[in-house]
Scaffold this motif. Structure first.
Motif, PDB file in Angstrom:
ATOM      1  N   ILE A  32       0.859  -1.185   0.000  1.00 45.57           N
ATOM      2  CA  ILE A  32       0.000   0.000   0.000  1.00 45.57           C
ATOM      3  C   ILE A  32       0.894   1.233   0.000  1.00 45.57           C
ATOM      4  O   ILE A  32       1.589   1.515   0.972  1.00 45.57           O
ATOM      5  N   GLY A  33       0.875   1.975  -1.104  1.00 43.58           N
ATOM      6  CA  GLY A  33       1.700   3.165  -1.243  1.00 43.58           C
ATOM      7  C   GLY A  33       2.614   3.033  -2.437  1.00 43.58           C
ATOM      8  O   GLY A  33       3.530   2.216  -2.433  1.00 43.58           O
ATOM      9  N   GLY A  35       4.689   5.282  -3.713  1.00 44.21           N
ATOM     10  CA  GLY A  35       5.825   6.201  -3.743  1.00 44.21           C
ATOM     11  C   GLY A  35       7.127   5.454  -3.893  1.00 44.21           C
ATOM     12  O   GLY A  35       7.163   4.265  -4.207  1.00 44.21           O
ATOM     13  N   GLN A  36       8.232   6.150  -3.628  1.00 43.34           N
ATOM     14  CA  GLN A  36       9.546   5.552  -3.854  1.00 43.34           C
ATOM     15  C   GLN A  36       9.773   4.320  -2.987  1.00 43.34           C
ATOM     16  O   GLN A  36      10.314   3.315  -3.455  1.00 43.34           O
ATOM     17  N   MET A  37       9.345   4.376  -1.721  1.00 43.98           N
ATOM     18  CA  MET A  37       9.530   3.227  -0.845  1.00 43.98           C
ATOM     19  C   MET A  37       8.637   2.064  -1.264  1.00 43.98           C
ATOM     20  O   MET A  37       9.095   0.933  -1.424  1.00 43.98           O
ATOM     21  N   GLY A  38       7.357   2.334  -1.447  1.00 43.02           N
ATOM     22  CA  GLY A  38       6.414   1.277  -1.792  1.00 43.02           C
ATOM     23  C   GLY A  38       6.733   0.615  -3.119  1.00 43.02           C
ATOM     24  O   GLY A  38       6.712  -0.624  -3.228  1.00 43.02           O
ATOM     25  N   GLU A 117       2.445  -1.741   4.397  1.00 45.15           N
ATOM     26  CA  GLU A 117       2.014  -0.339   4.252  1.00 45.15           C
ATOM     27  C   GLU A 117       3.239   0.557   4.158  1.00 45.15           C
ATOM     28  O   GLU A 117       4.148   0.468   4.983  1.00 45.15           O
ATOM     29  N   ALA A 118       3.261   1.434   3.147  1.00 44.36           N
ATOM     30  CA  ALA A 118       4.361   2.383   2.972  1.00 44.36           C
ATOM     31  C   ALA A 118       3.789   3.738   2.571  1.00 44.36           C
ATOM     32  O   ALA A 118       4.079   4.281   1.498  1.00 44.36           O
ATOM     33  N   SER A 145       3.913  -2.638   8.775  1.00 40.16           N
ATOM     34  CA  SER A 145       4.137  -1.232   8.446  1.00 40.16           C
ATOM     35  C   SER A 145       5.610  -1.006   8.151  1.00 40.16           C
ATOM     36  O   SER A 145       6.486  -1.572   8.802  1.00 40.16           O
ATOM     37  N   ASN A 146       5.875  -0.154   7.167  1.00 33.77           N
ATOM     38  CA  ASN A 146       7.242   0.222   6.808  1.00 33.77           C
ATOM     39  C   ASN A 146       7.670   1.517   7.515  1.00 33.77           C
ATOM     40  O   ASN A 146       8.676   2.114   7.156  1.00 33.77           O
ATOM     41  N   THR A 147       6.911   1.944   8.522  1.00 33.95           N
ATOM     42  CA  THR A 147       7.240   3.201   9.200  1.00 33.95           C
ATOM     43  C   THR A 147       8.680   3.214   9.691  1.00 33.95           C
ATOM     44  O   THR A 147       9.236   2.181  10.082  1.00 33.95           O
ATOM     45  N   SER A 148       9.268   4.410   9.699  1.00 33.85           N
ATOM     46  CA  SER A 148      10.629   4.559  10.215  1.00 33.85           C
ATOM     47  C   SER A 148      10.650   5.211  11.587  1.00 33.85           C
ATOM     48  O   SER A 148      11.688   5.224  12.243  1.00 33.85           O
ATOM     49  N   SER A 149       9.502   5.747  12.032  1.00 30.53           N
ATOM     50  CA  SER A 149       9.534   6.533  13.274  1.00 30.53           C
ATOM     51  C   SER A 149       8.357   6.319  14.212  1.00 30.53           C
ATOM     52  O   SER A 149       8.438   6.683  15.382  1.00 30.53           O
ATOM     53  N   LEU A 150       7.252   5.751  13.717  1.00 31.59           N
ATOM     54  CA  LEU A 150       6.058   5.614  14.556  1.00 31.59           C
ATOM     55  C   LEU A 150       6.022   4.249  15.241  1.00 31.59           C
ATOM     56  O   LEU A 150       6.457   3.244  14.659  1.00 31.59           O
TER      57      LEU A 150
END
Length: 317
Positions: A32-33, A35-38, A117-118, A145-150
């Motif tokens: 999901i996402g 962008g560059q990461m997804g 998720e990204a 989740s691919n979160t880097s901070s949450l």
């Protein structure tokens, strides 16, 4: 909503060997996402023969993600088949044939073994997304989740206990096709079998897993952010120039990039967002001077000097 924001000695996972059954259990991936990461995650998964569905809110966003994948794969193809244009085209086409595009997230996850998720680094948006996806994904699907901070646990807060047991963090690094590390983040509720399956899958796509607890910044960013912030404070105190600090760390510590080059690459707005959040409300980090605000960083972000992506940061590009 689903477009990812730009964001790059791990403790490698140890334990029992993982069976081919565990790896084979993850074959259908939904990202999901777009962008560059997804799109990078989708590219890597498709390269390793997984069936991938890339999801975003519009066809335009999906087309951008598809173009990013194609451009990246063409670079790989040129290295792999330097003198054979037909083989290059076939290489790209074969991998891209395993990627489908969708603007319907609930439909896209209905057959998924793994959902990653990204999207934008916004806790409520992520919580709401997973609340929707949990109603449509198979019960045995792993949600990540691919979160880097949450905090991973907070992202899963709206899910029921069974879903929480199959919810983890899979933090890839940018650019995904080149960066080997994936942080596998386990929450208190996550089943060990889910963590083991995720580790096996990360290895199966040619990456190196590093398993850690659900703590602010996980491993890399928890160590990296204080380093970058202290470099900025050295600059604020006029100890040395940005260029000299970068040179010192590259030649004295053997780092491939200096802290200011790295700040510009990551994005100064991203750095500010993370450290401000940790200083205000990070578990075990609230009020920690390591993550106190920086006048210099605040000024640059206010001026729109965000780093490489805006053309100017600590350096001009």
């Amino acid at each position: 909503m689903y477009s990812a924001i730009s964001k790059s000695a791990p403790l490698l996972a140890r334990g029992p060997s993982f069976s081919t059954t565990a790896m084979a259990s993850i074959s259908r991936i939904t990202v999901i996402g777009g962008g560059q990461m997804g799109s990078g995650i989708a590219q890597v998964a498709a390269t390793h023969k997984h069936e991938v569905t890339l999801v975003d809110v519009s066809q335009e966003a999906l087309d951008r993600g598809k173009a990013y994948m194609a451009k990246s794969l063409k670079r790989v193809a040129k290295k792999k088949h330097a003198e054979d244009e037909a083989a290059q085209s076939q290489f790209v086409a074969e991998i891209m044939s395993r990627v489908s595009l969708s603007t319907k997230p609930q439909e896209a996850v209905s057959r998924a073994d793994l959902v990653i998720e990204a999207i934008v680094e916004n806790l409520k948006v992520k919580q709401d997304l997973f609340a929707q996806l949990s109603k449509a994904a198979p019960q045995q699907a792993i949600l990540a989740s691919n979160t880097s901070s949450l905090p991973i646990g907070k992202i899963a807060e709206l899910l029921d206990s069974q879903r929480k047991q199959r919810f983890i963090g899979l933090h890839f690094f940018n650019p995904v096709p080149q960066m080997k590390l994936v942080e596998v983040v386990r929450t208190k509720e996550a089943d060990q079998e889910v963590v083991d399956s995720a580790v096996a899958w990360v290895k199966a796509i040619g990456k190196a897993p590093a398993v850690c607890k659900d703590t602010p910044g996980f491993i890399v960013n928890r160590l990296l952010l204080p380093y970058m912030m202290e470099a900025i404070r050295l600059l604020e105190r006029d100890v040395a120039s940005a260029q000299d600090i970068d040179t010192a760390m590259k030649l004295g510590a053997g780092y491939p990039m200096g802290p200011f080059e790295l700040c510009d690459y990551v994005g100064l707005d991203t750095i500010k967002f993370i450290v401000d959040g940790w200083h205000k409300d990070g578990e075990g980090l609230k009020g920690n001077p390591l993550f106190a605000s920086s006048t210099k960083l605040d000024e640059l972000v206010k001026q729109g000097r965000l780093g490489v992506k805006s053309g100017k940061g600590f350096y001009d590009y």
